[in-house]
Design an enzyme around this catalytic site. Structure first.
Site, PDB file in Angstrom:
ATOM      1  N   ASP A  81      80.803  21.894  43.453  1.00  0.00           N
ATOM      2  CA  ASP A  81      79.867  22.065  42.343  1.00  0.00           C
ATOM      3  C   ASP A  81      78.534  21.383  42.682  1.00  0.00           C
ATOM      4  O   ASP A  81      78.514  20.223  43.108  1.00  0.00           O
ATOM      5  CB  ASP A  81      80.528  21.404  41.110  1.00  0.00           C
ATOM      6  CG  ASP A  81      79.791  21.675  39.827  1.00  0.00           C
ATOM      7  OD1 ASP A  81      79.155  22.728  39.709  1.00  0.00           O
ATOM      8  OD2 ASP A  81      79.867  20.811  38.923  1.00  0.00           O
ATOM      9  N   HIS A 205      76.547  26.825  33.079  1.00  0.00           N
ATOM     10  CA  HIS A 205      76.779  25.382  33.298  1.00  0.00           C
ATOM     11  C   HIS A 205      76.569  24.642  31.983  1.00  0.00           C
ATOM     12  O   HIS A 205      76.066  25.189  31.012  1.00  0.00           O
ATOM     13  CB  HIS A 205      75.788  24.858  34.351  1.00  0.00           C
ATOM     14  CG  HIS A 205      76.185  25.198  35.757  1.00  0.00           C
ATOM     15  ND1 HIS A 205      76.532  24.236  36.674  1.00  0.00           N
ATOM     16  CD2 HIS A 205      76.309  26.391  36.381  1.00  0.00           C
ATOM     17  CE1 HIS A 205      76.839  24.828  37.820  1.00  0.00           C
ATOM     18  NE2 HIS A 205      76.709  26.138  37.675  1.00  0.00           N
ATOM     19  N   GLY A 206      76.956  23.366  31.979  1.00  0.00           N
ATOM     20  CA  GLY A 206      76.695  22.518  30.812  1.00  0.00           C
ATOM     21  C   GLY A 206      77.406  23.011  29.565  1.00  0.00           C
ATOM     22  O   GLY A 206      76.848  22.990  28.464  1.00  0.00           O
TER      23      GLY A 206
END
Ligand code: G3H
Ligand code: ZN
Length: 285
Positions: A81, A205-206
Site C-alpha cells: 500500500d 482510499h481513506g
C-alpha cells in the site's frame, strides 16, 4: 490461497461489487482480517504500508502474510500500500507480494507517469498487479501526510491510465486518510464519470469513518477496491482499553489481545458486507 490481483479485481469490476482491502501490521491484525473474510466467504486484499514494513520488517510481514494467504480457504492478495519508491515496490515483489501500489501522486503528472511506467514494466511479466494514484487524497497515513486535497480530474485519470497502463487507479473524490473531523462528502458523480471512461478498476482510499451505506453507494457508482485501515486500529484500541479497565492485573498478552482480534474481525465483516463481496470467494477455485 494466494493470488495476484487481476482475477478478483476483474471479476468485481465486471460484476458491480468491490474487493475490500485491509492494512495489517501484526499477527492478530492479520488473523482478524483472514478470519473475518473466511466467515463472510469473501476474497480479500491484505495490505502493508511502508509504516507497517518499518515496524515489523518486510521479511517478517512476507512470512506471516504469505503464510496466512496460503492457509486461507478464500482468495487472498498480498498488496503493498502506498509504495513511494521504486526500490520499495521491487523489494516487495522480490519477497512475494502479488500486487503493489506505486504512489507518486504528490509528484507532477509527468513524474507520476514515469514512476508508474517503471513499475509496470517490471511487474507485468511477473503477473504482479499495479495500482497507481492520480489526484491527492487528504489526511494522514503513517508518514504520508497531505494537508491539501486535490480531486481527480476525469481527463487526467483517463490520460494517466492510458499512458501508464496501470492495472487499477486510486482517485481522490472526497475521502481522507485517518479520522474524519467533519461530515464525509463523496463526489459520487465524479466516480461515475471516471468509471464510464476508464477501462480499469477504481480504488477508494481513506474509507474508515465513511458510513457503510456511503461505501456501498461508492461501489454502485463504480469503485472496485475499498481500503480500510484506521477503523481496525480504533477497534483494537477500544477493545484493549476496555479489557485493561475490566481486568486490572492481567498481564497475559494472549488474554488481552483476544478481544482486540475479535473486535477487528467484526469491523472486517461489516466492511465486507458494505463492499458486497460476501460469498464471492468461489470465483477462484
Ligand atoms: O491505504 C490505506 C487506506 O487508504 C486506509 O485509509 O485509514 O482512512 O481507512 P483509512
Ligand atoms: Zn490510502
Amino acid at each position: 490461497m494466494l493470488i495476484s490481483g487481476k482475477e478478483i479485481m476483474q471479476h468485481a469490476y465486471e460484476n458491480g461489487y468491490a474487493i475490500p482491502a485491509f492494512n495489517f501490521a501484526n499477527m492478530e491484525n492479520l488473523q482478524a482480517i483472514i478470519q473475518g473474510a473466511e466467515e463472510m466467504n469473501s476474497p480479500v486484499i491484505i495490505q502493508t504500508s511502508q509504516g507497517a514494513i518499518d515496524y515489523a520488517g518486510a521479511e517478517y510481514l512476507a512470512d506471516i502474510g504469505l503464510g496466512a494467504a496460503h492457509r486461507a480457504n478464500i482468495p487472498v492478495v498480498l498488496h503493498l500500500d502506498h509504495g513511494q519508491k521504486y526500490e520499495y515496490c521491487l523489494k516487495a515483489i522480490r519477497l512475494g507480494w502479488t500486487s503493489v501500489m506505486i504512489d507518486a501522486s504528490q509528484d507532477t503528472f509527468s513524474e507520476n507517469v514515469s514512476k508508474v511506467k517503471e513499475i509496470v514494466k517490471v511487474a507485468r511479466p511477473l503477473d504482479i498487479y499495479v495500482e497507481a494514484e492520480i489526484g491527492i487524497i487528504g489526511g494522514k497515513e503513517d508518514d504520508l501526510v497531505s494537508d491539501k486535497e486535490i480531486y481527480t480530474e476525469v481527463k487526467d485519470a483517463v490520460n494517466f491510465q492510458r499512458e501508464t497502463m496501470c492495472d487499477s487507479l486510486a482517485i481522490a473524490v472526497g475521502t481522507a486518510h485517518g479520522v474524519y473531523k467533519g461530515e464525509v462528502k463523496i463526489d459520487f458523480t465524479r466516480i461515475k464519470e471516471i468509471r464510464a471512461l476508464l477501462p480499469v478498476p477504481l480504488v477508494l482510499h481513506g474509507s474508515s469513518g465513511v458510513p457503510l451505506d456511503m461505501v456501498t453507494k461508492a461501489v454502485h457508482s463504480g469503485i472496485t477496491k475499498v481500503n480500510f485501515d484506521t477503523e481496525l486500529k480504533l477497534a483494537n484500541l477500544d477493545a484493549l482499553q476496555r479489557f485493561l479497565k475490566e481486568n486490572p492485573g492481567v498481564y497475559d498478552i494472549r488474554k488481552m489481545f483476544k478481544p482486540c482480534r475479535l473486535a477487528m474481525k467484526e469491523v472486517v465483516k461489516a466492511k465486507i458486507a458494505a463492499c458486497m463481496s460476501t460469498d464471492k470467494s468461489w470465483i477462484i477455485s
